[in-house]
Write a protein that holds these residues in place. Structure first.
Motif, mmCIF file in Angstrom:
data_model
loop_
_atom_site.group_PDB
_atom_site.id
_atom_site.type_symbol
_atom_site.label_atom_id
_atom_site.label_comp_id
_atom_site.label_asym_id
_atom_site.label_seq_id
_atom_site.Cartn_x
_atom_site.Cartn_y
_atom_site.Cartn_z
ATOM 1 N N ILE A 201 -5.373 18.003 10.049
ATOM 2 C CA ILE A 201 -5.422 17.539 8.671
ATOM 3 C C ILE A 201 -4.719 18.571 7.793
ATOM 4 N N ALA A 202 -3.892 18.121 6.864
ATOM 5 C CA ALA A 202 -3.252 19.037 5.917
ATOM 6 C C ALA A 202 -4.328 19.659 5.028
ATOM 7 N N ILE A 203 -4.194 20.942 4.744
ATOM 8 C CA ILE A 203 -5.179 21.641 3.924
ATOM 9 C C ILE A 203 -5.329 20.968 2.558
ATOM 10 N N SER A 204 -4.205 20.578 1.961
ATOM 11 C CA SER A 204 -4.256 19.923 0.651
ATOM 12 C C SER A 204 -5.018 18.606 0.724
ATOM 13 N N ASP A 205 -4.853 17.856 1.831
ATOM 14 C CA ASP A 205 -5.565 16.589 1.999
ATOM 15 C C ASP A 205 -7.061 16.828 2.202
ATOM 16 N N PHE A 206 -7.390 17.872 2.943
ATOM 17 C CA PHE A 206 -8.799 18.162 3.223
ATOM 18 C C PHE A 206 -9.575 18.420 1.940
ATOM 19 N N PHE A 207 -8.969 19.196 1.014
ATOM 20 C CA PHE A 207 -9.666 19.555 -0.216
ATOM 21 C C PHE A 207 -9.435 18.569 -1.362
ATOM 22 N N ALA A 208 -8.574 17.580 -1.150
ATOM 23 C CA ALA A 208 -8.121 16.711 -2.236
ATOM 24 C C ALA A 208 -9.234 16.078 -3.058
ATOM 25 N N ASP A 209 -10.218 15.447 -2.403
ATOM 26 C CA ASP A 209 -11.222 14.703 -3.148
ATOM 27 C C ASP A 209 -12.599 15.350 -3.142
ATOM 28 N N LEU B 187 -12.990 32.152 5.614
ATOM 29 C CA LEU B 187 -11.756 31.396 5.334
ATOM 30 C C LEU B 187 -10.867 31.247 6.562
ATOM 31 N N PRO B 188 -10.653 32.327 7.362
ATOM 32 C CA PRO B 188 -9.819 32.138 8.557
ATOM 33 C C PRO B 188 -10.393 31.092 9.505
ATOM 34 N N VAL B 189 -11.730 31.103 9.690
ATOM 35 C CA VAL B 189 -12.362 30.118 10.571
ATOM 36 C C VAL B 189 -12.224 28.720 9.985
ATOM 37 N N LEU B 190 -12.463 28.581 8.675
ATOM 38 C CA LEU B 190 -12.355 27.271 8.032
ATOM 39 C C LEU B 190 -10.962 26.689 8.191
ATOM 40 N N PHE B 191 -9.942 27.491 7.926
ATOM 41 C CA PHE B 191 -8.575 26.983 8.016
ATOM 42 C C PHE B 191 -8.181 26.716 9.468
ATOM 43 N N SER B 192 -8.726 27.467 10.410
ATOM 44 C CA SER B 192 -8.475 27.196 11.825
ATOM 45 C C SER B 192 -9.074 25.846 12.209
ATOM 46 N N ILE B 193 -10.273 25.556 11.701
ATOM 47 C CA ILE B 193 -10.925 24.277 11.987
ATOM 48 C C ILE B 193 -10.126 23.125 11.386
ATOM 49 N N ILE B 194 -9.692 23.289 10.130
ATOM 50 C CA ILE B 194 -8.912 22.236 9.467
ATOM 51 C C ILE B 194 -7.627 21.965 10.237
ATOM 52 N N LYS B 195 -6.947 23.045 10.652
ATOM 53 C CA LYS B 195 -5.714 22.899 11.427
ATOM 54 C C LYS B 195 -5.988 22.178 12.739
ATOM 55 N N SER B 196 -7.103 22.523 13.384
ATOM 56 C CA SER B 196 -7.460 21.901 14.663
ATOM 57 C C SER B 196 -7.789 20.427 14.513
ATOM 58 N N LEU B 197 -8.229 20.032 13.319
ATOM 59 C CA LEU B 197 -8.518 18.625 13.032
ATOM 60 C C LEU B 197 -7.248 17.837 12.705
ATOM 61 N N LEU C 163 -21.495 21.977 0.997
ATOM 62 C CA LEU C 163 -22.036 20.772 1.621
ATOM 63 C C LEU C 163 -20.928 19.749 1.856
ATOM 64 N N GLU C 164 -20.030 19.608 0.880
ATOM 65 C CA GLU C 164 -18.921 18.657 1.022
ATOM 66 C C GLU C 164 -17.981 19.085 2.148
ATOM 67 N N ILE C 165 -17.746 20.384 2.289
ATOM 68 C CA ILE C 165 -16.904 20.884 3.371
ATOM 69 C C ILE C 165 -17.534 20.533 4.721
ATOM 70 N N SER C 166 -18.851 20.753 4.844
ATOM 71 C CA SER C 166 -19.554 20.441 6.090
ATOM 72 C C SER C 166 -19.429 18.965 6.434
ATOM 73 N N LYS C 167 -19.626 18.114 5.434
ATOM 74 C CA LYS C 167 -19.564 16.673 5.647
ATOM 75 C C LYS C 167 -18.161 16.233 6.063
ATOM 76 N N LYS C 168 -17.136 16.846 5.450
ATOM 77 C CA LYS C 168 -15.764 16.434 5.761
ATOM 78 C C LYS C 168 -15.352 16.882 7.158
ATOM 79 N N ILE C 169 -15.799 18.058 7.575
ATOM 80 C CA ILE C 169 -15.478 18.522 8.926
ATOM 81 C C ILE C 169 -16.065 17.551 9.950
ATOM 82 N N LYS C 170 -17.319 17.175 9.742
ATOM 83 C CA LYS C 170 -17.970 16.242 10.679
ATOM 84 C C LYS C 170 -17.297 14.873 10.638
ATOM 85 N N LYS C 171 -16.930 14.433 9.433
ATOM 86 C CA LYS C 171 -16.277 13.129 9.272
ATOM 87 C C LYS C 171 -14.953 13.084 10.023
#
Length: 202
Positions: free
Chosen positions: A73-81, A61-71, A18-26
């Motif tokens: 955002i550093a992967i470490s920052d995305f998962f930080a909090d 995981l490949p799709v998630l990391f592709s989305i994060i990269k497209s946003l 749920l937190e991943i979904s919220k952060k992607i939208k944010k």
């Protein structure tokens, strides 16, 4: 006790997703990307992005990391909090003397210690601490996993698929381990790095 821990794990996974979904939208909203723009940048469909943001679909995981990269955002920052927002404390403590030492063939000067291996949602996560001695040597290798590297100390040159990347303390790297790669120390001091392998499940 095992049953109780299983319930806690399932609750934690649900809250984590749920937190991943919220952060992607944010982040998409902050970047002012439309659903279609993020889909095009990530190489997936608009419908899938919508389903992920609304918690109706779990990305691989490949799709998630592709989305994060497209946003952008550093992967470490995305998962930080993310952990701070979970109702269940996802804490697993292991003392350093419990780390499992192991070696790999054809590797001289490589000292591995496995910190933790965990089976999660779409992949098995293997967390390793690697110490590279000056002059450490190994042939180029390929791994059936995505790899995340965090440099704890020292300086490293990573050769990946013919390209060279120099990393220093605090730098991080994520890549598809199926590309030929090898790290080398730079300088006269050992380099220490945290490695996370994401092995996709069939």
């Amino acid at each position: 006790m095992r049953f109780h821990n299983t319930i806690k794990t399932h609750k934690m996974e649900g809250a984590f997703l749920l937190e991943i979904s919220k952060k992607i939208k944010k982040y998409r909203t902050e970047k002012r990307f439309t659903l279609q723009e993020l889909a095009d940048r990530s190489g997936v469909t608009k419908g899938l992005i919508s389903q992920i943001e609304n918690g109706r679909s779990i990305p691989s995981l490949p799709v998630l990391f592709s989305i994060i990269k497209s946003l952008e955002i550093a992967i470490s920052d995305f998962f930080a909090d993310i952990a701070a927002h979970l109702d269940v404390e996802p804490v697993i403590v292991r003392k350093k003397e419990e780390y499992e030492p192991f070696q790999k063939e054809d590797a001289i000067g490589f000292f591995y210690h496995r910190i933790h291996t965990q089976n999660v949602a779409a992949a098995t996560v293997d967390i390793v601490l690697l110490t590279l001695e000056p002059g450490a040597t190994r042939p180029m290798v390929q791994t059936e996993a995505f790899e995340y590297k965090y440099i704890i100390s020292g300086k490293v040159e990573y050769e990946i698929n013919g390209n060279s990347y120099v990393l220093e303390e605090g730098d991080s790297l994520f890549f598809d381990g199926r590309l030929s790669h090898v790290p080398r120390t730079i300088g006269k001091k050992p380099a220490v790095m945290l490695i996370v392998y994401f092995f996709e499940q069939e």
